[in-house]
Design a protein around this motif. Sequence first.
Motif, PDB file in Angstrom:
ATOM      1  N   ARG A 161       7.571   6.789   0.875  1.00 38.58           N
ATOM      2  CA  ARG A 161       7.302   7.351  -0.405  1.00 38.58           C
ATOM      3  C   ARG A 161       5.715   7.348  -1.349  1.00 38.58           C
ATOM      4  O   ARG A 161       5.034   8.036  -1.687  1.00 38.58           O
ATOM      5  CB  ARG A 161       7.589   6.205  -1.844  1.00 38.58           C
ATOM      6  N   ALA A 162       4.907   6.466  -0.732  1.00 40.29           N
ATOM      7  CA  ALA A 162       3.858   6.754  -1.397  1.00 40.29           C
ATOM      8  C   ALA A 162       3.151   7.933  -0.102  1.00 40.29           C
ATOM      9  O   ALA A 162       2.011   8.028  -0.855  1.00 40.29           O
ATOM     10  CB  ALA A 162       3.222   4.710  -0.488  1.00 40.29           C
ATOM     11  N   SER A 163       3.414   7.729   1.010  1.00 39.87           N
ATOM     12  CA  SER A 163       2.766   9.019   1.613  1.00 39.87           C
ATOM     13  C   SER A 163       3.105  10.458   1.004  1.00 39.87           C
ATOM     14  O   SER A 163       1.835  10.778   1.131  1.00 39.87           O
ATOM     15  CB  SER A 163       3.703   8.847   3.123  1.00 39.87           C
ATOM     16  N   GLU A 164       4.384  10.239   0.574  1.00 41.56           N
ATOM     17  CA  GLU A 164       4.322  11.420  -0.449  1.00 41.56           C
ATOM     18  C   GLU A 164       3.668  11.681  -1.727  1.00 41.56           C
ATOM     19  O   GLU A 164       3.277  13.063  -1.745  1.00 41.56           O
ATOM     20  CB  GLU A 164       5.754  11.122  -0.403  1.00 41.56           C
ATOM     21  N   PHE A 190       1.389  14.820  -2.190  1.00 45.78           N
ATOM     22  CA  PHE A 190       1.086  15.433  -3.300  1.00 45.78           C
ATOM     23  C   PHE A 190      -0.288  15.566  -4.102  1.00 45.78           C
ATOM     24  O   PHE A 190      -0.741  16.485  -4.717  1.00 45.78           O
ATOM     25  CB  PHE A 190       2.089  15.120  -4.296  1.00 45.78           C
ATOM     26  N   HIS A 191      -0.959  14.291  -3.940  1.00 47.80           N
ATOM     27  CA  HIS A 191      -2.513  14.255  -5.199  1.00 47.80           C
ATOM     28  C   HIS A 191      -3.084  14.669  -3.851  1.00 47.80           C
ATOM     29  O   HIS A 191      -3.749  15.339  -4.770  1.00 47.80           O
ATOM     30  CB  HIS A 191      -2.722  12.819  -5.262  1.00 47.80           C
ATOM     31  N   ALA A 192      -2.785  14.493  -2.647  1.00 42.65           N
ATOM     32  CA  ALA A 192      -3.907  15.757  -2.020  1.00 42.65           C
ATOM     33  C   ALA A 192      -4.050  17.153  -2.524  1.00 42.65           C
ATOM     34  O   ALA A 192      -4.942  17.781  -2.088  1.00 42.65           O
ATOM     35  CB  ALA A 192      -3.967  14.992  -0.213  1.00 42.65           C
ATOM     36  N   MET A 225      -7.572  22.062  -7.302  1.00 43.64           N
ATOM     37  CA  MET A 225      -8.695  21.419  -7.940  1.00 43.64           C
ATOM     38  C   MET A 225     -10.750  21.348  -7.019  1.00 43.64           C
ATOM     39  O   MET A 225     -10.997  22.079  -8.353  1.00 43.64           O
ATOM     40  CB  MET A 225      -8.890  20.101  -8.496  1.00 43.64           C
ATOM     41  N   VAL A 226     -10.422  21.235  -6.417  1.00 44.78           N
ATOM     42  CA  VAL A 226     -12.078  21.701  -5.404  1.00 44.78           C
ATOM     43  C   VAL A 226     -11.622  22.911  -4.973  1.00 44.78           C
ATOM     44  O   VAL A 226     -13.147  23.104  -5.777  1.00 44.78           O
ATOM     45  CB  VAL A 226     -11.465  20.323  -4.512  1.00 44.78           C
TER      46      VAL A 226
END
Length: 148
Positions: free
Chosen positions: A67-70, A74-76, A82-83
């Motif tokens: 879950r943390a990896s997913e 997603f955030h990356a 955004m970048v």
Amino acid sequence: MQMDSPLVPVFVAIIAIVAVMQAVFVAALAVALRVANARMAALQEALDREIAKPVADLARMAEIAVRASEQTLFHAQRLEGMVEDAAVRIESVVGEVTRKLNAAGSDVSEAAEDIEEDVVEPARDQLSGVAALFRGVQRAVEVWRETR
């Protein structure tokens, strides 16, 4: 051998004793197997209790890591978008600033030339006359001191 022989009951007794011994051995073996099976079942339960909890903990930690990896992915991906948007905006702003600076640079050059012609050169001419006057006065004071 005849059936009337006195040894027949001895042989029958020996066969009966051996049969009873075999029955006792088989019964003892059955009891021993039952006890061993109970001990193996208890050992299996103990191992299940000892191993099941760490395995469940590992499975739960693996699920949390997935879950943390997913979420990180997603955030990356969101951050990447955004970048990219920011980079496009920055390129646009830098281009606009460069264009304005180039335009202002030519205006500043023209304004500097105008100021040079209209202000600096007349002031320099006036100051050079004033400076010459002061030099003359200074020389006159020096001469006057020397003659005194």
